[in-house]
Write an enzyme that holds these catalytic residues in place. Structure first.
Site, PDB file in Angstrom:
ATOM      1  N   SER A  47       0.794  -1.232   0.000  1.00 37.48           N
ATOM      2  CA  SER A  47       0.000   0.000   0.000  1.00 37.48           C
ATOM      3  C   SER A  47       0.824   1.279   0.000  1.00 37.48           C
ATOM      4  CB  SER A  47      -0.933   0.003   1.207  1.00 37.48           C
ATOM      5  OG  SER A  47      -0.185  -0.057   2.401  1.00 37.48           O
ATOM      6  N   HIS A  53      -5.505  -4.255  -0.224  1.00 37.57           N
ATOM      7  CA  HIS A  53      -5.493  -3.208  -1.252  1.00 37.57           C
ATOM      8  C   HIS A  53      -5.708  -3.754  -2.667  1.00 37.57           C
ATOM      9  CE1 HIS A  53      -4.540   0.456   0.990  1.00 37.57           C
ATOM     10  NE2 HIS A  53      -3.969  -0.361   1.847  1.00 37.57           N
ATOM     11  N   LYS A  94     -11.875  -1.125   2.785  1.00 37.05           N
ATOM     12  CA  LYS A  94     -11.227  -0.262   1.789  1.00 37.05           C
ATOM     13  C   LYS A  94     -12.122  -0.128   0.557  1.00 37.05           C
ATOM     14  CE  LYS A  94      -6.895  -0.530   4.027  1.00 37.05           C
ATOM     15  NZ  LYS A  94      -5.933  -1.475   4.547  1.00 37.05           N
TER      16      LYS A  94
HETATM   17  C1  LIG Z   1      -5.613  -1.816   5.920  1.00 37.18           C
HETATM   18  C2  LIG Z   1      -4.924  -3.122   5.922  1.00 37.18           C
HETATM   19  C3  LIG Z   1      -5.281  -4.105   6.843  1.00 37.18           C
HETATM   20  C4  LIG Z   1      -6.290  -3.858   7.910  1.00 37.18           C
HETATM   21  O1  LIG Z   1      -7.576  -3.804   7.406  1.00 37.18           O
HETATM   22  P1  LIG Z   1      -8.756  -3.189   8.282  1.00 37.18           P
HETATM   23  O2  LIG Z   1      -9.958  -3.849   7.765  1.00 37.18           O
HETATM   24  O3  LIG Z   1      -8.752  -1.720   8.059  1.00 37.18           O
HETATM   25  O4  LIG Z   1      -8.471  -3.540   9.700  1.00 37.18           O
HETATM   26  C5  LIG Z   1      -4.648  -5.327   6.756  1.00 37.18           C
HETATM   27  N1  LIG Z   1      -3.698  -5.565   5.832  1.00 37.18           N
HETATM   28  C6  LIG Z   1      -3.329  -4.640   4.943  1.00 37.18           C
HETATM   29  C7  LIG Z   1      -2.287  -4.967   3.922  1.00 37.18           C
HETATM   30  C8  LIG Z   1      -3.921  -3.387   4.954  1.00 37.18           C
HETATM   31  O5  LIG Z   1      -3.554  -2.469   4.082  1.00 37.18           O
END
Ligand SMILES: *Cc1c(COP(=O)(O)O)cnc(C)c1O
Length: 396
Positions: free
Chosen positions: A186, A214, A244
């Protein structure tokens, strides 16, 4: 009376972070998190969300969320295994399995919590985990919680992965060995080399775990990085988030039925923490249905991502090697990155600086997250602001 030791620890460390430009000020957003946001009375073009498809404020999701509150109430009422498994949770999991092309899915309260849950349900102190050095914090914490030996490999370096897999196997010390990676990284927007990872995994019988937070909604026509490479049958854990591109909240693992059955009896956040609310489950399911019906939002996201990237590149910014809509603008020094972001804010663009420890020291950046909800006019205006601030600060 608070502890003097604690006070000293907190005050000293906060002061040090602030002196080094490493203290992140949190801005409260007034109202919804859309392509234009309101902070401190200012309207800003929002290039900081993970709301890739604009679904967080989509009318269709809002409507089913309201309906779910009416039909099922505000909360799930209990842990899933006691009596908090609602029909809405089951429907969401079925829909996700269909979308991902796997036998089954288990959902969790968040992506972070999902990584804490799933890794430690399968791996233990007699095992080893090969982990990309740039993996997300939740993967790192999930690995630590499992007590397995963590073996880091250089970022997306397949020679290093193969070497370390070979060493781990030949040592004869481990019962099971897993390889774990982000699908999309990300901070830089690069994609994991899944075909090679799967090949190495087959050679050494590694368990494969892809965190596609992502990639879901973004790659593989929305179904994620694993689908993008056509590897649905070759990856054991397809982990994803509903927070996301899906626009709501929650996490999940998609995989074979025996894996999901095991996670339902052994993953602690599933067993000891209440499930997402009815509104969350209903809205997430609606989002998946929208993605399965049409690639319109996905296509718009890519169009906007490419448009912003081209614009910033033409101006002479270092936008790194992103292969996805994520558009970093690498500044270097932490304080300069923060100053750049501050000036963008003053000029009406909300793009946050990201600095150590989220990214390596000396690679401070402003990260732009274009979404399907942005209009060309918004992106043009953002590019103009970048030009003005970039010239003023001598960066271009
Ligand atoms: C944002 C993210 C998470 C966490 O996800 P949430 O649902 O916001 O807790 C886990 N792994 C990666 C790679 C992320 O970018």
């Amino acid at each position: 009376m608070s502890s003097k030791t604690l006070d000293k620890f907190l005050n000293d460390n906060l002061a040090e972070l602030k002196a080094n430009g490493l203290y992140n000020e949190i801005d409260p957003v007034q109202g919804a998190n859309g392509p234009i946001i309101h902070i401190n009375g200012k309207n800003l073009i929002n290039l900081s969300s993970n709301n890739y498809l604009g679904l967080a404020t989509d009318e269709r999701l809002k409507q089913v969320a309201k309906d779910a509150v009416d039909s099922h109430g505000a909360g799930a009422g209990a842990v899933r295994t006691i009596n908090g498994t609602l029909d809405l949770h089951i429907e969401l999991e079925k829909k996700l399995a269909e979308f991902k092309g796997t036998e089954a899915v288990i959902s969790y309260q968040s992506g972070f919590n999902c990584n804490m849950a799933a890794i430690s349900a399968v791996m233990d102190k007699h095992d080893a985990i090969l982990s990309d050095e740039l993996n997300h914090a939740s993967i790192i914490d999930g690995c630590r919680l499992s007590k397995a030996k963590i073996i880091r490999f250089a970022h997306s370096d397949m020679d290093d992965l193969r070497l370390k897999a070979k060493e781990a196997v030949e040592s004869g010390q481990y019962n099971k060995i897993m390889v774990i990676t982000d699908g999309v990284f990300s901070m830089d927007g690069d994609i994991a080399k899944l075909p090679e990872i799967v090949e190495i995994a087959e050679e050494f019988d590694l368990i494969t775990y892809v965190d596609d937070a992502h990639g879901s909604g973004v790659l593989g026509k929305g179904a994620g990085t694993v689908k993008h490479f056509g590897l649905q049958d070759k990856v054991d854990f397809q982990m994803g988030t509903l927070s996301k591109a899906i626009g709501v909240i929650g996490g999940y693992v998609a995989g074979k039925a025996n894996l999901i059955d095991w996670l339902k009896v052994r993953s602690r956040p599933f067993l000891f923490s209440t499930a997402v609310s009815p509104a969350d489950a209903a809205a997430s399911k609606k989002a998946i249905e929208i993605l399965m019906e049409s690639t319109e939002l996905h296509d718009k996201l890519w169009e906007n991502g490419n448009y912003l990237k081209d614009g910033l590149k033409k101006l002479g910014f270092d936008i790194g090697n992103s292969e996805t809509p994520i558009t970093p603008c690498i500044i270097g020094e932490e304080k300069a990155a923060q100053e750049f972001s501050k000036r963008l804010f003053e000029e009406g663009v909300y793009a946050k600086s990201i600095v150590f420890p989220t990214v390596p020291r000396g690679t401070g950046r402003v990260r732009n997250m274009p979404t399907a909800a942005h209009t060309k006019e918004m992106l043009d205006e953002a590019i103009q602001v970048y030009e003005k601030v970039g010239k003023e600060m001598g960066l271009i």
